[in-house]
Enzyme design. Structure first.
Site, PDB file in Angstrom:
ATOM      1  N   GLU A  13      34.076  57.630   4.767  1.00  0.00           N
ATOM      2  CA  GLU A  13      33.730  57.549   3.347  1.00  0.00           C
ATOM      3  C   GLU A  13      33.126  56.194   2.947  1.00  0.00           C
ATOM      4  O   GLU A  13      32.599  56.067   1.838  1.00  0.00           O
ATOM      5  CB  GLU A  13      34.971  57.860   2.492  1.00  0.00           C
ATOM      6  CG  GLU A  13      35.404  59.316   2.630  1.00  0.00           C
ATOM      7  CD  GLU A  13      36.744  59.611   1.983  1.00  0.00           C
ATOM      8  OE1 GLU A  13      36.825  60.593   1.225  1.00  0.00           O
ATOM      9  OE2 GLU A  13      37.717  58.888   2.246  1.00  0.00           O
ATOM     10  N   ASP A 197      35.704  71.212   1.428  1.00  0.00           N
ATOM     11  CA  ASP A 197      36.471  72.398   1.823  1.00  0.00           C
ATOM     12  C   ASP A 197      36.977  73.115   0.584  1.00  0.00           C
ATOM     13  O   ASP A 197      36.840  72.638  -0.533  1.00  0.00           O
ATOM     14  CB  ASP A 197      37.651  71.980   2.723  1.00  0.00           C
ATOM     15  CG  ASP A 197      38.599  71.045   1.996  1.00  0.00           C
ATOM     16  OD1 ASP A 197      39.485  71.527   1.301  1.00  0.00           O
ATOM     17  OD2 ASP A 197      38.425  69.813   2.100  1.00  0.00           O
TER      18      ASP A 197
HETATM   19  N1  ADE Z   1      40.349  65.858   0.739  1.00  0.00           N
HETATM   20  C1  ADE Z   1      39.427  66.742   1.154  1.00  0.00           C
HETATM   21  N2  ADE Z   1      39.926  67.993   1.147  1.00  0.00           N
HETATM   22  C2  ADE Z   1      41.210  67.894   0.723  1.00  0.00           C
HETATM   23  C3  ADE Z   1      42.253  68.819   0.510  1.00  0.00           C
HETATM   24  N3  ADE Z   1      42.061  70.124   0.735  1.00  0.00           N
HETATM   25  N4  ADE Z   1      43.451  68.356   0.079  1.00  0.00           N
HETATM   26  C4  ADE Z   1      43.630  67.045  -0.143  1.00  0.00           C
HETATM   27  N5  ADE Z   1      42.680  66.116   0.030  1.00  0.00           N
HETATM   28  C5  ADE Z   1      41.479  66.530   0.466  1.00  0.00           C
END
Ligand code: ADE
Length: 230
Positions: A13, A197
Site C-alpha cells: 500500500e 474483495d
Molecule cells: N482489507 C481488504 N479486504 C478486507 C476485508 N475483507 N476485511 C478487512 N480488511 C480488509
C-alpha cells in the site's frame, strides 16, 4: 506550512508512493519507518503502519507529535459492503466507525467511550477533493462510512451485520483508528480505500489476486489529489 501524512498499512500500500518520494530521509520510531520528503512538490511524511488499529493509531500519533503533520490521508485496500462498489472501485470516507468496539451493556455498539461517538467524521474538504479527483479520473467511487476492526472480514454473517449496524460501504482494519487519533488531535483526515474483495465468499482468492492492483489505484488517487491541491 502544510505537511501531509500518508499512512498505508502494508508494504504493497505504500511501495509506489515511497518510490516516488523526493529528497527523502527515513526516521524509525517504535519500529515504523517514517519517510520525510516531498511528493508531487508537496511536503509529505509517508509510513507503513502495520496492520490493525493499534499500529495505525501509534503511527498517526507519531506523525502528529514528532513529525508535525497538519493533515493525514489513509491510502489502501478494503472489502466492499455495497453492490455499488466492485473490485477496483474507490471508497472515500465521509466517516469511519470501529465495528469491533462494543461496550454494549447499555451503550450502542460501536460507541467510543470518552468521546461518546460512533461515527468519526472525515474532513469534508479533503473528502470533496478526493471525490473530484476520482470523478476527473473517471473512477467509479462512492463517499460513505468506512468500517474498521481488528478482523479480516470473510463471512456473509459478519458482513451483513456490519452493513445493517453501521450502514458502511467498505471494511478494512485501520482507518477508524487513524480517524480517532486525528479527531482528538484536531487534525483533518480522510481515507481512500480501493476495493480488493467482497468481504465474503471467495474473499481470500480475490484479495490475493487484486490487492496489488487495488493498492496501485489507491496510490494513484493519492498522487492525483496531491497534484490537484491549490
Ligand atoms: N482489507 C481488504 N479486504 C478486507 C476485508 N475483507 N476485511 C478487512 N480488511 C480488509
Amino acid at each position: 506550512m502544510q505537511i501531509t501524512g500518508i499512512i498505508g498499512a502494508m508494504d504493497v500500500e505504500v511501495a509506489i508512493l515511497r518510490s516516488m518520494m523526493k529528497n527523502a530521509r527515513t526516521e524509525t520510531v517504535s519500529g515504523i519507518d517514517f519517510i520525510i520528503g516531498s511528493l508531487e512538490g508537496r511536503r509529505v511524511v509517508l509510513a507503513r503502519s502495520g496492520v490493525g488499529k493499534v499500529f495505525a493509531a501509534l503511527c498517526a500519533q507519531t506523525m502528529i507529535l514528532k513529525f508535525g503533520v497538519t493533515e493525514i490521508v489513509n491510502s489502501g485496500v478494503a472489502g466492499t459492503l455495497t453492490p455499488e462498489l466492485h473490485i477496483g472501485d474507490v471508497a472515500i470516507s465521509t466517516a469511519c466507525v470501529q465495528h469491533d468496539m462494543d461496550t454494549s451493556a447499555g451503550d450502542p455498539v460501536g460507541l467510543i467511550s470518552g468521546i461518546n461517538m460512533i461515527e468519526l467524521p472525515a474532513d469534508t474538504k479533503i473528502a470533496d477533493e478526493l471525490d473530484r479527483v476520482c470523478a476527473a479520473a473517471n473512477v467509479n467511487h462512492r463517499l460513505g462510512v468506512i468500517a474498521s476492526g481488528d478482523q479480516f472480514v470473510h463471512t456473509t454473517e459478519r458482513r451483513v451485520w456490519i452493513v445493517s449496524t453501521f450502514n458502511a460501504s467498505a471494511v478494512e482494519m485501520e482507518a477508524a483508528a487513524i480517524a480517532q487519533v486525528c479527531f482528538v488531535n484536531k487534525i483533518p483526515f480522510a481515507a481512500i480505500r480501493v476495493i480488493s474483495d467482497e468481504a465474503s465468499g471467495d474473499v481470500k482468492i480475490d484479495y490475493m489476486t487484486f490487492v496489488k492492483a487495488a493498492a496501485a489505484t489507491s496510490s494513484d488517487i493519492a498522487l492525483r489529489w496531491l497534484r490537484a491541491r491549490a
